[in-house]
Design a protein around this motif. Sequence first.
Motif, PDB file in Angstrom:
ATOM      1  N   ASP A 837       0.482   0.037 -14.011  1.00  0.00           N
ATOM      2  CA  ASP A 837      -0.194   1.325 -13.871  1.00  0.00           C
ATOM      3  C   ASP A 837      -1.706   1.138 -13.756  1.00  0.00           C
ATOM      4  OD1 ASP A 837       2.053   3.144 -16.122  1.00  0.00           O
ATOM      5  OD2 ASP A 837       2.223   2.646 -13.978  1.00  0.00           O
ATOM      6  N   ALA A 838      -2.228   0.147 -14.513  1.00  0.00           N
ATOM      7  CA  ALA A 838      -3.672  -0.081 -14.537  1.00  0.00           C
ATOM      8  C   ALA A 838      -4.183  -0.615 -13.203  1.00  0.00           C
ATOM      9  CB  ALA A 838      -4.037  -1.046 -15.667  1.00  0.00           C
ATOM     10  N   ILE A 839      -3.362  -1.427 -12.503  1.00  0.00           N
ATOM     11  CA  ILE A 839      -3.846  -2.051 -11.259  1.00  0.00           C
ATOM     12  C   ILE A 839      -3.261  -1.373 -10.018  1.00  0.00           C
ATOM     13  CG2 ILE A 839      -4.215  -4.267 -12.382  1.00  0.00           C
ATOM     14  CD1 ILE A 839      -1.602  -5.245 -11.243  1.00  0.00           C
ATOM     15  N   LYS A 840      -2.612  -0.232 -10.227  1.00  0.00           N
ATOM     16  CA  LYS A 840      -2.055   0.508  -9.096  1.00  0.00           C
ATOM     17  C   LYS A 840      -3.192   0.876  -8.134  1.00  0.00           C
ATOM     18  CE  LYS A 840       1.340   3.148 -10.053  1.00  0.00           C
ATOM     19  NZ  LYS A 840       2.155   4.255 -10.605  1.00  0.00           N
ATOM     20  N   GLY A 841      -2.934   0.715  -6.862  1.00  0.00           N
ATOM     21  CA  GLY A 841      -3.961   0.989  -5.867  1.00  0.00           C
ATOM     22  C   GLY A 841      -4.663  -0.253  -5.382  1.00  0.00           C
TER      23      GLY A 841
END
Length: 883
Positions: A837-841
Amino acid sequence: MMMKSKVEPLVNLNINPCKMCMPMGSATAFYGLKNAMTILHGSQGCATYIRRHMATHYNEPVDIASSSLTEEGTVYGGSGNLKKGLKNLIELYHPDIIGVMTTCLAETIGEDVPGILNEFQEENPQYKDITLIPCSSPGYGGSQYDGYFSALHAIVSSIEMEGTKNNLVNVVTAPISPADTRYIKAMLKLFGIEAILLPDLSENLDGEHDKEYNRLPHHGTHISQLKKMGGAKLTLELCSFERKNSVAEYLQNTYGVPYIRLSLPVGLRDTDAFLKALSDISKIPIPEELKKERGRYLDSMIDSHKYNASGRAAVFGEPDQVYSTVRLMCECGILPVVCATGAACPELLKKVAPEIEKLSNLYLTETYKIADKADFKDIEAMIIECKANVMVGNSDGRRIAEDLKLPLVRRGFPIHDHVGGQRLKMLGYEGSMEYMDEISNDLIDTIETSFRETLYNSYYKDTLIDTKEMEVKPMIDSREEEMKRKTLEHPCYNCKGHKFARIHLPVAPACNVQCKYCVRKFDCPNESRPGVTSVILTPEEGLSRYLAVKEKMPNLTVVGIAGPGEALENWESVKSLFEQIRAHDPKVTFCLSTNGLKLPLYAEELARLSVSHVTVTLNAVDPHISGQMYQYIRFMGKEYTGDAAGAIMVANQLAGIRLLIASGILVKVNIVTVKGINDSHVPEVVKAVKSLGCFITNIMQMIPVEGSAFEQVEPISNKRLTEIRKECEEIMPQMYHCQHCRADAVGTLTDDKSIELKGFLQEEPKDSQPVKTHYRFAVASKSGVIVDTHFGHAKEFYLYDYLNGEVRFAGKKKVEQYCMGEEHCEEKEDKMKSIMDAIKGCNGVIAMRIGMEPTKKLAELGIKPVNTYDMIEDAVKKAAAAM
């Protein structure tokens, strides 16, 4: 491991019993009564013995009268002596209560003490207001623990109770210190409970300073209070063991007083139970000040847990003290490996075994012993067998502590060699905290004062770097002296050598074996593992690099050839490089790594080149297992696979190691451990190389590498690796500080400078060409400068944007570390999800290493994983080029 309750002595006697006689405990109990005196019906020596021990422990004057039973009294009866002694005692002391204790002698000749006391009262009606309490306490009848309870039972059964019911609470305690008695009284007062304490040692055996000596104990429980015990609303008995002479049971059976039995309030659980009982009795909630004390105690448990895990304790003394101490230790992480009492207490085994077993299982089935009727000779043997490192008990154990060089935490009775035995506390949250702090601090002191000797004995004694041996016996052979210096300065062979740097010069590209776990990338700056390098050097270029680095790095002491292929398959280049460097630096240490296939051919050549340290990768001594580690080997112009390859490898490796050691070269053996193939075989390898005379072994995790035959093989867990190393540590020294160095590594083991020192040679790869597009990358880094962190070890990711050849910092994302070194860190789905979730994108993730499971998760999100070891800006550019 549990044992039977009783320890059988070697002969039918106690050599050094872990107890004192019954009259000692009885005298202590009577000292908790106000205006009470005791007389011992026996010889003068018995009374002197008790007075001496009590006075030394409590640091207070102790008066005990004696009937001075002589030979005549022994033959004809001692009633006359006892009656005369009672008269003298009364005239001198004027007591309200007299406790009359028997001894071995009085009981053996069959003295009817209750009958003698009845006669005395009939003959002396003027003393009718004095209460005489007979107490059977033969020395052979038990320990001081038994004598203590015998006196308490004698007190309540001899006193005529008042029949009127009252609102008082009887509080009967097992043997505790005066300081702990004051704690009990303070808690009763805090909850507003009016209580009758039996006994009350708080003042008589730990009094204030008086200018004048009072012959009688002027404090304690008065007889007027004792008479009300039969009408109390409740008895609270603080004793962990059911006894046939229980005061609580007697009062219930005789006067109908109900009772509650609790353990002494030591440690968290039992203090909680004690305070809850007081709250229930008084109907008053537990005060906030006690809740704060509890919080401080919990905090202290957390403070000391990292030290307590090393504790292996021997606990001895009276049963209640031992039981409560065991529960306290188990709560705080100290494993009691020896629990012993000199009293007859078969219940001890049943009560403490579950406590110890639970913690023992967490500590992987440690051996432990539990015994009653114990002798100090037995206790010493158990301490040695169970490898205890701290003792807890009275000062009678100090001889063992001195002989075995163990700390002794003093609690219980007697304490002769220290002052303040009467002030030692263990009850309540604060008492437990002080008790545990003392034990923890002794454990810390033991580690701090003994770790150097332990390390010396484990890793240095009788080895080539045994500096103590150098001092005692100067070496005649100058080569041995030089070898010691080189080894001390070699970071791979000496765990204390981290301040010394090494340089790996990649002059050996060719290899004669194909390991199933290896992919050599001769032009790869992006990985930190064996077999990779940024460039291949000629011997002349290797010399230039060495001289340039040595100028910048004065602590550089070792030149190593670690590939990226097989050093001995590139012998002419290796030989030329070593000869050129030696001409410039006579003192530098030469080191070489080899798979061992050609070792028998070059072992003596290595010695002539002054190569002092050789690392041989030997994964098996069983040809069948060895063959499974290689896709093929090439030897003497022919290619071999399977068992044939394994047989040739093992034969040449072992023969070569023998030749190296015979030539005076120090040999380290690397063992790459592959799950399901050689992980169970590793101890056999270590035994074999130990027998050959190797110096140390380095048991390594196989690193799955993309493109290798074993790329889908799951590596063994860190936990399993540690288990194998610990097992093999019993055989020979193990290396724990390996960094899986590259073939072009530069610097110390903990601070590799190969990236920072790029640019010494023009042949090194140029920067990646700019890519005309936009990407965002999450970078795993501890320093914020270099990609130096594994994906699973990252606690934060640096975000970088790449746009048309420019790299810009875009922020940071904190994450919870995914892999904690446990057996199945990939199963921590919740942590993985939070990271994703933290590195999404992001378009890619750049880390020093990314495991198989995270790689799959990233691929599902369309995020490209990039394994690299480089400056962050360069890594981002190269990753963008690879997109």
